[in-house]
Each structure stands twice: as C-alpha cells, then as structure tokens.
Design a protein around this motif. Structure first.
Motif, PDB file in Angstrom:
ATOM      1  N   LEU A   1      50.718 -28.378  -7.855  1.00 13.06           N
ATOM      2  CA  LEU A   1      49.809 -27.970  -9.042  1.00 13.06           C
ATOM      3  C   LEU A   1      48.647 -27.101  -8.681  1.00 13.06           C
ATOM      4  N   PRO A   2      48.252 -26.436  -9.826  1.00 13.26           N
ATOM      5  CA  PRO A   2      47.167 -25.245  -9.256  1.00 13.26           C
ATOM      6  C   PRO A   2      45.779 -26.050  -9.459  1.00 13.26           C
ATOM      7  N   VAL A   3      44.910 -25.220  -8.614  1.00  7.53           N
ATOM      8  CA  VAL A   3      43.471 -25.813  -8.622  1.00  7.53           C
ATOM      9  C   VAL A   3      42.807 -24.798  -9.219  1.00  7.53           C
ATOM     10  N   GLU A   4      41.447 -24.937  -9.149  1.00  9.56           N
ATOM     11  CA  GLU A   4      40.669 -23.997 -10.234  1.00  9.56           C
ATOM     12  C   GLU A   4      39.026 -24.204  -9.385  1.00  9.56           C
ATOM     13  N   LEU A   5      38.539 -22.922  -9.201  1.00  6.44           N
ATOM     14  CA  LEU A   5      37.450 -22.976  -8.513  1.00  6.44           C
ATOM     15  C   LEU A   5      36.287 -22.998 -10.051  1.00  6.44           C
ATOM     16  N   VAL A   6      35.336 -24.038 -10.000  1.00  7.64           N
ATOM     17  CA  VAL A   6      34.387 -24.323 -10.726  1.00  7.64           C
ATOM     18  C   VAL A   6      33.093 -23.838 -10.266  1.00  7.64           C
ATOM     19  N   VAL A   7      32.393 -22.885 -10.580  1.00  6.93           N
ATOM     20  CA  VAL A   7      30.858 -22.489 -10.064  1.00  6.93           C
ATOM     21  C   VAL A   7      30.197 -22.924 -10.984  1.00  6.93           C
ATOM     22  N   ARG A   8      29.235 -23.658 -10.202  1.00  6.71           N
ATOM     23  CA  ARG A   8      27.953 -24.185 -10.889  1.00  6.71           C
ATOM     24  C   ARG A   8      26.858 -23.957 -10.153  1.00  6.71           C
ATOM     25  N   GLY A   9      25.979 -24.984  -9.804  1.00  2.34           N
ATOM     26  CA  GLY A   9      24.777 -24.625  -9.474  1.00  2.34           C
ATOM     27  C   GLY A   9      24.567 -24.717  -8.197  1.00  2.34           C
ATOM     28  N   THR A  10      25.304 -25.067  -7.148  1.00  4.91           N
ATOM     29  CA  THR A  10      24.868 -25.294  -5.845  1.00  4.91           C
ATOM     30  C   THR A  10      25.335 -24.084  -4.813  1.00  4.91           C
ATOM     31  N   THR A  11      25.850 -23.003  -5.565  1.00  6.46           N
ATOM     32  CA  THR A  11      25.977 -21.805  -4.789  1.00  6.46           C
ATOM     33  C   THR A  11      25.087 -20.673  -5.542  1.00  6.46           C
ATOM     34  N   ALA A  12      24.453 -19.763  -4.556  1.00  2.58           N
ATOM     35  CA  ALA A  12      23.826 -18.650  -5.034  1.00  2.58           C
ATOM     36  C   ALA A  12      23.803 -17.514  -4.007  1.00  2.58           C
ATOM     37  N   PRO A  13      23.296 -16.332  -4.549  1.00  2.00           N
ATOM     38  CA  PRO A  13      23.383 -15.193  -3.488  1.00  2.00           C
ATOM     39  C   PRO A  13      22.544 -15.177  -2.265  1.00  2.00           C
ATOM     40  N   ARG A  14      23.526 -14.892  -1.049  1.00  2.00           N
ATOM     41  CA  ARG A  14      22.401 -15.115   0.066  1.00  2.00           C
ATOM     42  C   ARG A  14      20.951 -14.466  -0.003  1.00  2.00           C
ATOM     43  N   ARG A  15      20.064 -15.191   0.212  1.00  2.00           N
ATOM     44  CA  ARG A  15      18.750 -14.735   0.647  1.00  2.00           C
ATOM     45  C   ARG A  15      18.231 -14.739   1.929  1.00  2.00           C
ATOM     46  N   ASP A  16      17.652 -13.709   2.385  1.00  2.00           N
ATOM     47  CA  ASP A  16      17.120 -13.397   3.932  1.00  2.00           C
ATOM     48  C   ASP A  16      15.780 -13.965   3.834  1.00  2.00           C
TER      49      ASP A  16
ATOM     50  N   VAL B   1      37.203 -20.291  -2.428  1.00  2.00           N
ATOM     51  CA  VAL B   1      35.921 -20.727  -1.910  1.00  2.00           C
ATOM     52  C   VAL B   1      35.408 -19.746  -0.852  1.00  2.00           C
ATOM     53  N   GLY B   2      36.202 -19.314  -0.193  1.00  2.00           N
ATOM     54  CA  GLY B   2      35.895 -17.944   0.747  1.00  2.00           C
ATOM     55  C   GLY B   2      35.589 -16.785   0.148  1.00  2.00           C
ATOM     56  N   GLU B   3      36.399 -16.625  -0.970  1.00  2.00           N
ATOM     57  CA  GLU B   3      35.945 -15.179  -1.650  1.00  2.00           C
ATOM     58  C   GLU B   3      34.487 -15.275  -2.330  1.00  2.00           C
ATOM     59  N   HIS B   4      34.688 -16.508  -3.096  1.00  2.00           N
ATOM     60  CA  HIS B   4      33.358 -16.725  -3.904  1.00  2.00           C
ATOM     61  C   HIS B   4      32.096 -16.872  -3.018  1.00  2.00           C
ATOM     62  N   LEU B   5      32.027 -17.184  -1.822  1.00  2.00           N
ATOM     63  CA  LEU B   5      31.049 -17.131  -0.829  1.00  2.00           C
ATOM     64  C   LEU B   5      30.905 -15.827  -0.432  1.00  2.00           C
ATOM     65  N   ARG B   6      31.754 -15.279  -0.045  1.00  2.00           N
ATOM     66  CA  ARG B   6      31.854 -13.821   0.515  1.00  2.00           C
ATOM     67  C   ARG B   6      31.093 -12.924  -0.616  1.00  2.00           C
ATOM     68  N   GLU B   7      31.473 -13.082  -2.067  1.00  2.00           N
ATOM     69  CA  GLU B   7      30.784 -12.208  -3.037  1.00  2.00           C
ATOM     70  C   GLU B   7      29.601 -12.358  -3.005  1.00  2.00           C
ATOM     71  N   LEU B   8      28.947 -13.677  -2.701  1.00  2.00           N
ATOM     72  CA  LEU B   8      27.663 -13.882  -2.976  1.00  2.00           C
ATOM     73  C   LEU B   8      26.927 -13.439  -1.682  1.00  2.00           C
ATOM     74  N   GLY B   9      27.690 -12.559  -0.625  1.00  2.00           N
ATOM     75  CA  GLY B   9      26.753 -12.227   0.349  1.00  2.00           C
ATOM     76  C   GLY B   9      26.879 -13.101   1.621  1.00  2.00           C
ATOM     77  N   HIS B  10      27.409 -14.097   1.454  1.00  2.00           N
ATOM     78  CA  HIS B  10      27.184 -14.814   2.655  1.00  2.00           C
ATOM     79  C   HIS B  10      28.100 -14.582   3.792  1.00  2.00           C
ATOM     80  N   SER B  11      27.572 -14.715   5.154  1.00  2.00           N
ATOM     81  CA  SER B  11      28.349 -14.180   6.247  1.00  2.00           C
ATOM     82  C   SER B  11      28.599 -15.250   7.319  1.00  2.00           C
ATOM     83  N   ARG B  12      27.731 -16.245   7.182  1.00  2.00           N
ATOM     84  CA  ARG B  12      27.757 -17.423   8.198  1.00  2.00           C
ATOM     85  C   ARG B  12      28.308 -18.764   7.399  1.00  2.00           C
TER      86      ARG B  12
END
Lengths: 337, 337
Positions: free
Chosen positions: A322-337, A177-188
């Motif tokens: 057991l393993p878990v898996e990130l499922v990227v759907r529609g509630t995350t998007a690149p950060r917009r200022d 999750v952290g990685e995903h959000l970072r890649e989208l450019g989020h910082s806070r």
DNA sequence: CTGTTAGCGCTTTCAG
DNA sequence: CTGAAAGCGCTAACAG
C-alpha cells in the motif's frame, strides 16, 4: 448464571416439538432443500419461541470450519495495532467470521506458541500475523505455516517469501522524507530508526541514505522513551545535525521533548519528521510532519487476503504493497544558520 | 495453503499408528488415567513426529465448553477500549482462554446481534460487555443475559442490576475535580459532559454540582471534535467561566484547542480538567490535569469476574468498583481576575 | 493397564 | 417433500 441451568435447545428437541425429524429442521433453517412451507412456518415459530440457535460446536465439527480467524499483535492497546485490528475486524465481520485476538506481548514465546496451536488445533481457520520486532521462534512459524492459512500484515518475514503479506511503500516514504528535508536546505541529518532486525527499518535507512549518505543512524524500539533517550545521547555527544528522521511518530515526539528540554526549538533550530501519522500528530503544536500509513486499510487488506487464502482459488492470494504519503506540517522548516 | 491438502492427523490415526485405541491415546495425552509408560512414550513419539494436536472442534463438542470468551467494544482502535482489551486479553491468556473481539461500531444493531448470537450458539463461554453510549437493543441483551455469562466493564447497565459489573468511582473523581477547582479559587465552571444516557455521566454531573451548583452542562460524545464544538458554542454565547470540567481527555483537548484559537490561555485565563488520563495527557504542553482511571485494570478485573461467573461457585462473582485518582498537571491554575 | 461403546449436535448422503 | 443413518473427532462409562 442467572437461571441456574438453562441448557439451550438442541435441534433434535426442536424437531420433536415440531413433530418432524432433525433433518427437516436443519433444512428448514438453511433452505438447502425444499421444505413444505407450512412445516417451515411451524418450525420457525418454535425456533423463535425458544430462541433456538444451532450450537456452533456441532456445526464446526461437521463442517470442519470454525468461522473464526485470528489476529496476532504484540500489544492490542497500542495505537498502531489497534488500527490494524480495527481493519481486520471490519472485514471479518463483513464475512461473518469471528476474530480472536492474540496478544504476543512482544514475542513472548509462550504466547506465540498459543496461537500457533490455535491454528494447529483448527480453533481458527487462519491467522493475520503482525510483529514489531524479529520473531522469537521463527522456526515454529515456518512449521506452522505449512498447510495453514497465514498472512503477514505490515511487516513481511524474509524467510517466508511464499506467505502473502500486506506491506507499505516505506522505502518510498523514506525517500519523500529525504527529498523534503533536502529541499528545505538541510545537509546534516540523524535517523532514529526502528528495530534493527526489521525489513522496514533496513529499507528506510537505505532509502534515506540516498539523500543523506552519512546520516548517523541510531536504533530504537518505537516507543517515545527511546526517541527521548536517543536524542539525549546525540546531544550529549555534540552530534551536529539540523534535522531528524524518526521511524515512527512516538519516537519523534520523544525526540522533540528532549530537544525542547535542551532549549532547542522545533522547527526553528531543528526539523523533525515522524512516520505513521498517529492521531496526536495533529493535536500537538506545532503539528508533526510525518509519513502517513493507513493502518486500518492494512488491516482490511490483510483480512481480505487471508480470506483469499482460506476460501479463494489456490494461489489467488497475492501480496500487496500500500502507498504512503508525506504530510508536511509544522515540525519541519527551512534550515537556518 | 502451501501444501495443497494437509489434513491434520486425527486421534484415531495416531492410535492406529501406535497400535492402541483412541482412548489410550487420549489418556496418554491428558494423563487422566494411568497408561503404561512405554505406551505413553511410543504415543508421544508418534504425536511429535506428526505434530498432532487434538482437534478443538471435537473437544468442544464433547466438553460443551469452548475455551473462548468474547469482548464487545464500540471501537477496538480507540485508546480507551484498547486498554480494556489489553487487560481482558491478559487474564484470558493466563487462563488459557481465547479472546474474540466484537466491534460494535458504537452500537450498530446488526453487529450487536452478532455477538449476542455467539453467546447463544455457545461459540463463546462468556462475554465482557462495554459500551460508551446507551444500548441500542437493551431488550435483546436482557434476553441473552438470562442463562449466559456476562460482565459489564466500565459502565453498568441500570436495567440489569444482577449482572456483575466492574466500574470506577467516577462520582468521587468528579468530587476531586470540584474540590481542586474550588481550592484554586474558581467560582464559575462549565461542564463538557459525556453521553447523557450513561450512568457515569449523570453521576459525575451530580457530584460536580456539589461544588459548582450552577455549572452549565453541555453533553458531548467523548470525541475531541465535540469538545471543540461545545467550547465554540460557549464562547459564542459569552458564557462566563474560569474553569472547565470535561468528562474525558479528548474533549478536554478539543476544548483547549478552541480556547487557544480564541486567544484564551490555558491555564492562565481558564483552567481545564479532563478525565481518564490518556497517554497524550502527559505529552501535551502544558500537560493535562485529569482523573486517572486504570483501564487495563478494569479489563483484568472484568475478565476475572467473568471467570468467576463461568467457573466459580454460583453467586461468587461480585461487582467491583475501582478507585480513580486526581492527577494535577499544568492545565489548572489559581483563578486570576 | 486397555479396549469397546456410546454420544456430544449437527448436516449430509441415501432412500423413500 | 421427508426420514433414517452415518459420521465429523473426541472422551467418559463401562467393561475387562
């Protein structure tokens, strides 16, 4: 009920009817020693005719085993525990075991006592134990765990490391999750976490901090309402953030509801990630980005592990993760200022 | 498990330790006949010390009762049956009964056989039976029902009218839906119904026809996917309608999804009503207009009725019919041309 | 107030 | 191939 007194047939009665001893009937049915085929046939016929089935109380007393395992869950009506129950039931059924469900009503002590007692009274051969918060009476569990067959499902109990458990890689999930959000450019980021006392909560908070070291963390109770309210608090205090990590989907949904009420769009203004992947996550729009945990498999694995404890070589039961898996759907998007 | 061989204490051992007979221990613990207070105290102490609890298999064999009831549900992970289970569990616990859950996996015959056998073998004292489709092996159920304690929850079985049941006023529910849609000015309706074999389906179809006599009726399986697909069929065939009555919320949600994909707005272009009032109904937007059934209460009532059968005066167990309630939310609106 | 005996229904020795 | 007997752990009748 319908017929007033239909006392079921006993083996002795079947034996009398067939002109043999109960011993022979027993063996004819179990096949544990050779019986004259003709005799077997005759017994079979009589058994069929009267719909005879060996009384389980007799079998149990004799064998010392009950053929039943227990499952302790906070709330059987809850999606989460329903899935676990399904998995446990599946395996129990496969092994010809019964499954008794014990609702703990979120750790009501009287309730917990009840199924601990089932173990003690040998009403069940073993117990799959789940909890969504810290135990109310850990001491009693510790006592009961001695000499009983227990497996922890989904959440391990730190004070009982020797008890086998089936958990998931939540730490890894939080990292994804952290990685995903970072890649989208989020910082806070803000975290709407689970119960503070749970290991899975601590682990996720810590792992997420590797990506967002200063993320404000609020603890909820895994219910939608708590996600809603905590988000309200965040907004009321003008906390600045562009993404939210909720420790389960229900809280994520509550948080989204609150955000929308405040006119904040998801994912345009704020990205939200949940955890677990409930059914609703795909229905809602936009669909929820989340971390999938296979709850049914947790149930299955827990049951199998319990049977290792009950029937397997001593020490053969191992904890699993057991393993878990990130499922990227529609509630995350690149950060917009 | 942990300690290699911790055979629990027997009453005889406790008795020996206390220097009395097993009978006295039994009575000291049950209070069913006077025992010298000092003796009681001594026994209590020893019992505490060893954590003794009477072995349930012994008690059961002796008493002929198990203190356990069963609940047969198609799928314990399903929202619908989870709610019922919660209600049953609540009452069972109240009465100090255990609850064994039998998943029937939508009427898998092998599975059904299994819990019928539990009744026959007296592994349970009674059974709450639910089904979402017609029975796979009704004949066997008929046989088992003789002389056993059974209650049907949510759906009665026509061929067994003497078996008590707990159902809801679905007929009335369907009427409320028809009335509501009529009042909104709709004149062309379609029905996405439940299993054709269920009484609750037939009743709802008939009651709704009082308001929309020519409503096209398609039968689904209560799953979201089936609502989605049936709506697809309707659209593909240019069926003209301005409102939909789905026999449960999941099918309603599926239908709405399909409508949206076709660019048809809900409720602006088409009104949709569900049934049951699942949690999601309030979360989705717009929130779903539906008919509320109190599933937990059905569970509770079923369990109470079962205990009437088991413990009450013969004939004291009565079938009951619980009310439903129309909940108007956002998926229904006045007809617009 | 307490103990002895019997038996719930079954399976498993042990002995034919 | 079969049966008699014993006993799993508990409690209710029947005696004291």
């Amino acid at each position: 009920m319908l017929s007033p007194e239909t006392r079921p047939w006993t083996m002795a009665q079947i034996a009398a009817e067939a002109g043999v001893s109960a011993t022979t009937v027993s063996h004819a049915l179990s096949g544990k020693r050779p019986v004259n085929p003709e005799t077997v046939a005759r017994i079979q016929r009589i058994v069929q005719e009267h719909g005879f089935v060996p009384n389980s109380s007799g079998v149990r007393l004799r064998s010392g085993r009950t053929g039943v395992i227990g499952l302790a869950v906070p709330d059987i009506a809850h999606w989460y525990f329903g899935r676990i129950a399904k998995g446990v039931e599946e395996i129990a059924n496969e092994r010809d075991y019964g499954l008794v469900i014990c609702g703990t009503m979120n750790a009501d002590p009287r309730r917990e006592k009840r199924y601990f007692n089932m173990l003690r009274t040998r009403a069940i051969d073993g117990l799959v134990y789940t909890t969504s918060r810290s135990m109310s009476d850990l001491d009693e569990l510790v006592t009961v765990a001695q000499g009983s067959s227990i497996v922890f499902a989904d959440e391990a109990v730190d004070r009982l490391p020797e008890v086998p458990s089936v958990t998931t890689t939540v730490r890894e999930g939080a990292r994804l999750v952290g990685e995903h959000l970072r890649e989208l450019g989020h910082s806070r980021a803000v975290v709407i976490a689970g119960y503070a006392g749970l290991r899975s909560t601590t682990e996720r908070v810590a792992a997420f901090r590797e990506y967002f070291p200063t993320a404000l963390t609020l603890f909820g109770d895994f219910e939608q309402q708590s996600g809603y309210e905590l988000m309200g608090d965040l907004l009321a205090n003008d906390v600045a953030f562009s993404c939210v990590f909720a420790h389960n989907d229900f809280m994520a949904i509550g948080a989204i509801r609150r955000l929308r009420e405040a006119g904040i769009r998801v994912p345009e203004d704020v990205s939200v990630v949940g955890f677990d992947d409930v059914d609703v996550a795909t229905i809602m729009s936009p669909a929820l980005t989340t971390v999938r945990k296979d709850m049914v498999e947790i149930g299955r694995r827990s049951a199998r592990t319990l049977f290792d404890v009950i029937e397997g070589e001593p020490g053969s039961a191992r904890s699993s993760v057991l393993p878990v898996e990130l499922v990227v759907r529609g509630t995350t998007a690149p950060r917009r200022d």
